[in-house]
Write a protein that holds these residues in place. Structure first.
Motif, PDB file in Angstrom:
ATOM      1  N   VAL A  29      -7.425   4.061   4.566  1.00 12.49           N
ATOM      2  CA  VAL A  29      -7.042   2.649   4.420  1.00 12.49           C
ATOM      3  C   VAL A  29      -5.756   2.359   5.189  1.00 12.49           C
ATOM      4  O   VAL A  29      -5.636   1.331   5.869  1.00 12.49           O
ATOM      5  N   LEU A  30      -4.787   3.268   5.094  1.00  9.87           N
ATOM      6  CA  LEU A  30      -3.523   3.054   5.801  1.00  9.87           C
ATOM      7  C   LEU A  30      -3.732   3.007   7.314  1.00  9.87           C
ATOM      8  O   LEU A  30      -3.140   2.183   8.011  1.00  9.87           O
ATOM      9  N   LEU A  31      -4.570   3.899   7.829  1.00 10.32           N
ATOM     10  CA  LEU A  31      -4.845   3.912   9.266  1.00 10.32           C
ATOM     11  C   LEU A  31      -5.564   2.639   9.706  1.00 10.32           C
ATOM     12  O   LEU A  31      -5.270   2.077  10.767  1.00 10.32           O
ATOM     13  N   LEU A  32      -6.505   2.192   8.883  1.00  9.11           N
ATOM     14  CA  LEU A  32      -7.223   0.955   9.205  1.00  9.11           C
ATOM     15  C   LEU A  32      -6.289  -0.256   9.138  1.00  9.11           C
ATOM     16  O   LEU A  32      -6.361  -1.163   9.979  1.00  9.11           O
ATOM     17  N   ALA A  33      -5.407  -0.261   8.125  1.00  2.00           N
ATOM     18  CA  ALA A  33      -4.437  -1.352   8.010  1.00  2.00           C
ATOM     19  C   ALA A  33      -3.500  -1.364   9.214  1.00  2.00           C
ATOM     20  O   ALA A  33      -3.112  -2.428   9.708  1.00  2.00           O
ATOM     21  N   GLU A  66     -15.545  -0.511   6.589  1.00  5.65           N
ATOM     22  CA  GLU A  66     -14.837   0.772   6.551  1.00  5.65           C
ATOM     23  C   GLU A  66     -13.776   0.792   5.452  1.00  5.65           C
ATOM     24  O   GLU A  66     -13.633   1.783   4.725  1.00  5.65           O
ATOM     25  N   ILE A  67     -13.028  -0.297   5.340  1.00  3.61           N
ATOM     26  CA  ILE A  67     -11.972  -0.343   4.324  1.00  3.61           C
ATOM     27  C   ILE A  67     -12.569  -0.314   2.929  1.00  3.61           C
ATOM     28  O   ILE A  67     -12.075   0.399   2.030  1.00  3.61           O
ATOM     29  N   ILE A  95      -6.935  -6.849   2.309  1.00  5.53           N
ATOM     30  CA  ILE A  95      -6.878  -6.656   3.767  1.00  5.53           C
ATOM     31  C   ILE A  95      -8.286  -6.731   4.361  1.00  5.53           C
ATOM     32  O   ILE A  95      -8.502  -7.332   5.411  1.00  5.53           O
ATOM     33  N   ALA A  96      -9.260  -6.117   3.654  1.00  3.62           N
ATOM     34  CA  ALA A  96     -10.648  -6.116   4.139  1.00  3.62           C
ATOM     35  C   ALA A  96     -11.203  -7.531   4.238  1.00  3.62           C
ATOM     36  O   ALA A  96     -11.877  -7.880   5.214  1.00  3.62           O
ATOM     37  N   VAL A 138       0.842  -1.195   0.000  1.00  3.50           N
ATOM     38  CA  VAL A 138       0.000   0.000   0.000  1.00  3.50           C
ATOM     39  C   VAL A 138       0.878   1.246   0.000  1.00  3.50           C
ATOM     40  O   VAL A 138       0.700   2.163  -0.793  1.00  3.50           O
ATOM     41  N   GLU A 139       1.855   1.279   0.901  1.00  5.11           N
ATOM     42  CA  GLU A 139       2.703   2.460   1.010  1.00  5.11           C
ATOM     43  C   GLU A 139       3.562   2.639  -0.247  1.00  5.11           C
ATOM     44  O   GLU A 139       3.777   3.758  -0.710  1.00  5.11           O
ATOM     45  N   GLN A 140       4.079   1.537  -0.808  1.00  3.79           N
ATOM     46  CA  GLN A 140       4.886   1.639  -2.018  1.00  3.79           C
ATOM     47  C   GLN A 140       4.055   2.136  -3.193  1.00  3.79           C
ATOM     48  O   GLN A 140       4.557   2.835  -4.075  1.00  3.79           O
ATOM     49  N   THR A 141       2.787   1.752  -3.226  1.00  7.57           N
ATOM     50  CA  THR A 141       1.908   2.222  -4.292  1.00  7.57           C
ATOM     51  C   THR A 141       1.590   3.702  -4.108  1.00  7.57           C
ATOM     52  O   THR A 141       1.431   4.439  -5.070  1.00  7.57           O
TER      53      THR A 141
END
Length: 734
Positions: free
Chosen positions: A155-159, A99-100, A89-90, A37-40
């Motif tokens: 999404v990042l916070l939920l992950a 939420e995701i 992830i969801a 996710v972060e790399q994208t």
């Protein structure tokens, strides 16, 4: 961190603790997804910025418009990949699925909007000069970009919540199994439960290790590393301590020893969760006092601020702050291990600092009422004077603590007391046990107090944490060694009691080694090198067409192999300390022999860190490339030593050349091993390479010592010496 050896006959629990560079660790599926996710996200930020920064009303050629369209399409494609990761992830976390998914839908809509608004096929008219005006709805792009970044952040916070939940769940599983291990009564049952415990610890190690790598706060990262180091070492201790209790169920010292391990592991597990969740149990606060160096740094910032503002703080606050700092210097002046000279100098500098502050306050009061140039200059002079006094105090404290630590480490390098405790144990000599237990307690108190002093002068928060960890480790391990030795003395023929004592003694020796490394890092920070081994550690990038590196993939060594790597690494680390000590003897630090020796020591130190899962070398490819450079540096060293040998008499020259002839073939052998493919047998290759490196470092220490002695001899004979860096010396023209 070094790998803990796996227990013989018990599966799983001895697996390496921490995700090391040899591929020992199994990656967490969720961690891979969240990192994806972060790399994208990174290219998204750059591409969106490009679009938003585009100027309105600017005419662009068709070629430029097509480039902008490609940016919009790239954003949309990247969002698509991001959404797939989010949905995965969801699907694995039903409590957060809704939420995701909502955030993913918003991101997808935003990406499609950006692609549509930057699509030149939607622009339906050409101007007479063959150019067209690009965005008709830049506001729409900005809105879509904001929605996209908002949804991505969600999404990042939920992950992140998912990862935290996984770590907590993993910790709870470990604690539950530990409770079962504490109550076990049969060896067969213990083996079965410990195997499960080992697997759960490995899972927790991977999750907490990945979290440690992701932490941005260096203080938290250091705390996490300290907690994980405790868990790593205690896993092996728990095995032998528990087996000893099962073998000798009525032995009070054995139970005391085991309880100490369990208690320390529980505290470490709680510490990891505290860092991950960023909250302390029961609303506790961090009550650890500020170190002297940190206090001085803050105090100097406050007095230097007077140059800009004479009214932002009170004079009383400055006086109280200085008194708090000077009160903490009592840890040095009250110590029985501080020399009389150091104590007197610290007291003298403390008195001087108080006087300088009173002078500063006097001038400060005048400056508030008289805005003259002379008063301003007098204020500046007062600030400089007290800053100088505090700098001198820092130097004295640093000298006191580092000298004490160095002397202590040197004195206890042979571990005489530990050897004596082992011997008295197998002899069953209770009287001798009491004598050596008392000596170990004295040694422990010395080390604990030294760690406390080192913390004051450490210079950075992460190293303060490391000093606190070392202090706690010596405090706890010292008591556990004594209880383990008592158990062996009461049961001198017990193999498991002997093995248990060996494990605790190894932990003590390992902490002594770590303290030596810490001392060197503290000195590096104080001298302005910021705790780094010289700049040689920045590796050149491996060539893309290097087939050997591309084919190198990690295999998974078993526990015995892991233990061997860790042991080799520890010995290598000790040799780098020996080499650095030899290098420090040389007056000419620019000498070629010194420079090449320093470079080799620096690279060997990074290899040592690699075996602990730390340092700049992240993969086995980095390792192999570093080894090739290390071997080449060794050959350069031999050339410089050969040049130096031309200045010597025949007997001395022959002695030196004999040592060189031992090093040259080792350099070539290391180059050959590093370049040879072993069909993905990474452990075997790393084992051979580090063994060769260790042999080379042992020779380097001998060479540096011999060259220094011959140099001094030559200087006495010639009343001076021409540096070997002089090019004439390469031709024998001295």
């Amino acid at each position: 961190m070094a790998a803990s050896p796996g227990p013989a006959g018990v599966g799983g629990a001895g697996a390496v603790y921490g995700s090391g560079p040899l591929g020992f660790a199994l990656d967490s599926g969720l961690e891979i997804k969240t990192r994806s996710v972060e790399q994208t996200l990174l290219p998204l930020v750059s591409q969106i910025t490009t679009l938003i920064n585009h100027k309105d009303n600017t005419k662009k050629s068709d070629k430029t418009l097509q480039a902008i369209q490609r940016v919009g399409q790239a954003v949309n494609l990247a969002v698509g990949r991001f959404v797939k990761v989010g949905e995965a992830i969801a699907n694995e976390n039903w409590d957060l699925k809704e939420e995701i998914n909502i955030a993913c839908i918003e991101a997808k809509q935003a990406g499609e909007t950006i692609a549509a608004l930057t699509d030149i096929t939607n622009l339906n008219h050409l101007e007479s000069d063959g150019q067209i005006t690009i965005f008709t709805d830049k506001t729409g792009v900005i809105k879509a970009a904001r929605l996209l970044l908002s949804s991505v952040t969600k999404v990042l916070l939920l992950a992140d919540r998912v990862v935290i939940k996984q770590i907590i769940t993993s910790r709870n599983k470990v604690l539950a199994t530990m409770e079962r291990l504490e109550k076990v009564n049969s060896f067969q049952e213990f083996v079965q439960i410990f195997s499960q415990f080992g697997n759960e610890m490995v899972e927790f190690a991977h999750l907490s290790g990945d979290r440690q790598n992701d932490l941005k706060d260096e203080k938290k990262k250091a705390k996490m590393a300290a907690a994980r180091a405790v868990l790593e070492k205690c896993t092996m201790m728990l095995l032998t301590a528990s087996k000893t209790c099962l073998r000798h169920p009525n032995c009070e010292s054995a139970h005391k020893n085991k309880e100490g391990v369990f208690d320390r592991m529980k505290v470490a597990l709680d510490k990891v969760i505290e860092i991950v969740t960023d909250c302390k149990p029961n609303g506790e606060t961090d009550i650890s006092s500020v170190s002297i160096f940190t206090g001085i740094k803050e105090f100097k910032m406050n007095i230097e601020a007077l140059r800009e503002n004479l009214y932002f703080q009170s004079k009383e606050n400055l006086s109280v702050t200085l008194e708090v700092i000077l009160e903490r210097t009592e840890d040095f002046t009250d110590s029985a291990y501080t020399s009389h000279e150091h104590r007197e100098r610290i007291l003298e500098l403390s008195t001087q600092a108080r006087m300088e502050l009173q002078q500063l306050i006097s001038v400060w009061i005048q400056a508030q009422s008289k805005k003259t140039k002379s008063i301003a200059e007098e204020l500046e002079l007062s600030i400089l004077k007290i800053s100088h006094s505090l700098n001198e105090l820092k130097k004295e404290l640093h000298s006191t603590a580092t000298q004490l630590a160095a002397d202590l480490l040197k004195y206890h390098a042979d571990h005489v007391v530990l050897k004596a405790l082992k011997l008295t144990g197998v002899e069953g000599n209770l009287e001798a046990l009491a004598e050596y237990a008392c000596k170990l307690s004295e040694q422990k108190e010395q080390l604990v107090e030294t760690c406390r002093l080192l913390r004051h002068i450490s210079g950075t928060e992460p190293m303060e944490i490391t000093c606190i960890h070392a202090e706690e480790t010596f405090q706890v391990t010292g008591q556990q060694i004594i209880s383990a030795a008592e158990t062996l003395t009461l049961h001198p023929s017990s193999k498991i009691a002997k093995e248990n004592l060996d494990v605790f003694c190894e932990a003590w020796e390992s902490q002594i080694s770590d303290m030596s490394t810490l001392l060197r890092e503290i000195s590096d920070v104080f001298e302005g090198r910021r705790g780094e081994k010289y700049g040689y550690l920045s590796l050149p990038k491996p060539m893309k067409n290097n087939a050997n590196l591309k084919s190198l993939k990690p295999d998974k060594p078993d526990s015995e192999e892991q233990a061997k790597i860790a042991k080799l690494g520890l010995k290598l680390g000790l040799l780098t300390s020996d080499a650095d000590c030899e290098i420090e003897k040389w007056e000419d630090q620019e000498n070629e022999i010194v420079q090449y020796g320093r470079n080799m020591s620096s690279m060997a130190y990074s290899l040592y860190l690699f075996t602990r899962g730390e340092g700049p070398l992240k993969t086995s490819q980095d390792l192999i490339h570093q080894l090739e450079v290390f071997a080449a540096e060794g050959l350069k060293l031999t050339s410089s030593v050969q040049a130096f040998s031309k200045q010597l008499k025949d007997d001395d020259k022959l002695m030196l050349l004999l040592e060189i002839n031992k090093l040259i073939p080792l350099c070539h052998q290391l180059q050959t091993v590093a370049k040879t493919s072993l069909q993905n047998k990474v452990f075997l290759k790393v084992d051979k390479c580090i063994t060769k490196t260790r042999s080379m470092m042992a020779l380097l220490v001998q060479l540096l010592s011999l060259c220094y002695k011959l140099l001094k001899k030559l200087q006495m004979e010639n009343n001076g010496w021409v540096s070997v860096t002089n090019k004439d010396s390469m031709d024998g023209k001295i």
